[in-house]
Design a protein around this motif. Structure first.
Motif, PDB file in Angstrom:
ATOM      1  N   THR A 162      -2.203   1.403   4.553  1.00  0.00           N
ATOM      2  CA  THR A 162      -1.623   0.813   3.335  1.00  0.00           C
ATOM      3  C   THR A 162      -2.672   0.030   2.544  1.00  0.00           C
ATOM      4  O   THR A 162      -2.759   0.117   1.306  1.00  0.00           O
ATOM      5  N   ARG A 166      -4.166   0.749  -1.236  1.00  0.00           N
ATOM      6  CA  ARG A 166      -4.193  -0.262  -2.299  1.00  0.00           C
ATOM      7  C   ARG A 166      -5.607  -0.426  -2.867  1.00  0.00           C
ATOM      8  O   ARG A 166      -5.785  -0.538  -4.082  1.00  0.00           O
ATOM      9  N   ARG A 169      -6.353   2.424  -5.216  1.00  0.00           N
ATOM     10  CA  ARG A 169      -5.774   2.260  -6.551  1.00  0.00           C
ATOM     11  C   ARG A 169      -6.572   1.239  -7.383  1.00  0.00           C
ATOM     12  O   ARG A 169      -6.800   1.419  -8.582  1.00  0.00           O
TER      13      ARG A 169
END
Length: 425
Positions: A162, A166, A169
């Protein structure tokens, strides 16, 4: 002096006419011819025989059409149908709790066997069973601990994935405004791929580890089950050291002494069930091929027949006899005693509507191939016959005789093999 005579009583008979005398002589000749025609053959037959046998020495019977039951009658001995023998289940010292002839009930304690080796083996295997049960519990705890660790690794890998997504992005946004270099942008892509691979491997490792732990648990469970079966078998053997009666009855012969050391499978005693009896009959060897299990039988008890059936036939012949067992069908006769002698009739075959003759000595003296038939003229003629099935009371005549003929069924030795024999009153 005149002497009286019989001249006064004489009567002059007139002579018959010549024609009348001729008719009388002719009638007399005709009568002589008829008598000769009837008597000469009889006289010739009588003259042709050299053996004469009185009728009162012969036993006659008529050939009839009847149903023939082929059977054999023997003397049977009443024996206990249930007579179990008890054996030592292990090596040890025997303690007898009953005497020979004692009346016992089912499950009553008859003897106790002391076997320290067997009891010690049971204790050792019970200890092994407890150890394996503890080992299985420990393995279950380890399996739960490994499952927690695998879950933790999966969760950590998912958090790292995760975070990498992130960062990826954020790098895309920074690279779009040229806030970060292309090298940093490419590095976030590599970090994301590493996090994804780490998560997939954590999941696969956890699944494989779960299968391995389940296999190890199953192996220990099987070993525990095997050990439990071994302990149960040993416990059964230890319990069987207390020897109990399998039936209601009386104790037969004791084959060991009190406090004797017995070997494994050594016979100790027998128990006789006096509520169920069978007939043990010795049948002549000549009937051995015809005997079969399931044949109907009759047992005569106090002049009353009871239905029974053959339940066993010995495969061997001893002293020219075959041992059979006959069991009562329905209610057993009251008052039976062991070793009581009873007449037993085994029904081997039934042949309806055949020519029959009562059994007699002619079968032995003629070899079952010759018989003498009584004629109306007082003679007996020799016949060649063929005998079929035989019963206790009658025999089947397959060839040589016809229904209604009178046959000599007593011994035919006195006939000396002649074709025709005179039979006198």
């Amino acid at each position: 002096m005149n002497i009286a005579d019989t001249s006064g009583q004489d009567v002059v008979i007139k002579k018959a006419p010549r024609r009348t005398r001729l008719w009388g002589i002719g009638a007399l000749c005709l009568a002589l011819v008829l008598v000769s025609f009837w008597a000469v053959p009889a006289v010739q037959r009588w003259a042709g025989t050299s053996v004469t046998v009185p009728l009162d020495r012969l036993r006659l019977a008529r050939v009839t059409v009847d149903d023939l039951v082929r059977d054999v009658s023997v003397q049977g001995r009443v024996v206990a149908a249930v007579r179990p023998s008890l054996f030592a289940p292990a090596e040890g010292t025997i303690t007898l709790d009953v005497d020979a002839g004692a009346v016992v009930t089912e499950n009553q304690l008859l003897a106790t066997l002391d076997s320290p080796e067997l009891q010690n083996q049971l204790q050792q295997e019970q200890a092994s069973l407890d150890r394996q049960a503890v080992e299985l519990d420990r393995q279950r705890i380890d399996a739960r601990q490994r499952a927690l660790e695998n879950r933790k690794n999966i969760d950590l890998a998912r958090v790292a994935l995760t975070a990498a997504e992130r960062e990826r992005r954020r790098a895309e946004d920074g690279y779009a405004i040229e806030a970060i270099s292309q090298l940093d942008y490419e590095k976030t892509k590599d970090d994301l791929e590493n996090a994804r691979l780490a998560h997939e491997h954590a999941v696969a490792d956890a699944k494989l580890d779960e299968e391995r732990l389940a296999f190890e648990l199953r192996t220990l469970e099987l070993e525990l089950d095997r050990q439990r079966l071994l302990v149960e078998d040993l416990q059964r053997q230890v319990d069987s050291l207390a020897i109990r009666s399998p039936v209601d009855g009386i104790v037969g012969n004791l084959l060991v002494d009190q406090k004797a050391n017995v070997a494994r499978n050594q016979e100790i005693m027998s128990v006789v069930d006096l509520e169920a009896f069978e007939i043990e009959a010795q049948v002549p060897e000549s009937y051995a091929d015809d005997l079969g299990i399931g044949m109907a039988a009759e047992v005569l008890v106090m002049n009353r027949p009871y239905t029974a059936a053959v339940v066993a036939v010995s495969p061997e012949v001893l002293d020219n006899q075959v041992t059979t067992r006959v069991r009562f069908e329905g209610d057993m006769p009251p008052g039976l005693r062991q070793n009581q002698r009873l007449t037993t009739r085994i029904l081997m075959e039934e042949r309806p509507g055949v020519l029959t003759l009562p059994r007699g000595a002619f079968l032995d003296s003629g070899g079952g191939r010759v018989a003498y038939v009584l004629n109306d003229d007082g003679t007996a003629s020799r016949r060649s016959i063929l005998v079929g099935a035989r019963s206790l009371a009658a025999v089947e005549i397959a060839e040589g005789l016809a229904e209604g003929e009178n046959v000599v069924i007593s011994s035919i030795d006195a006939f000396e093999g002649e074709d025709t024999v005179r039979v006198t009153d």
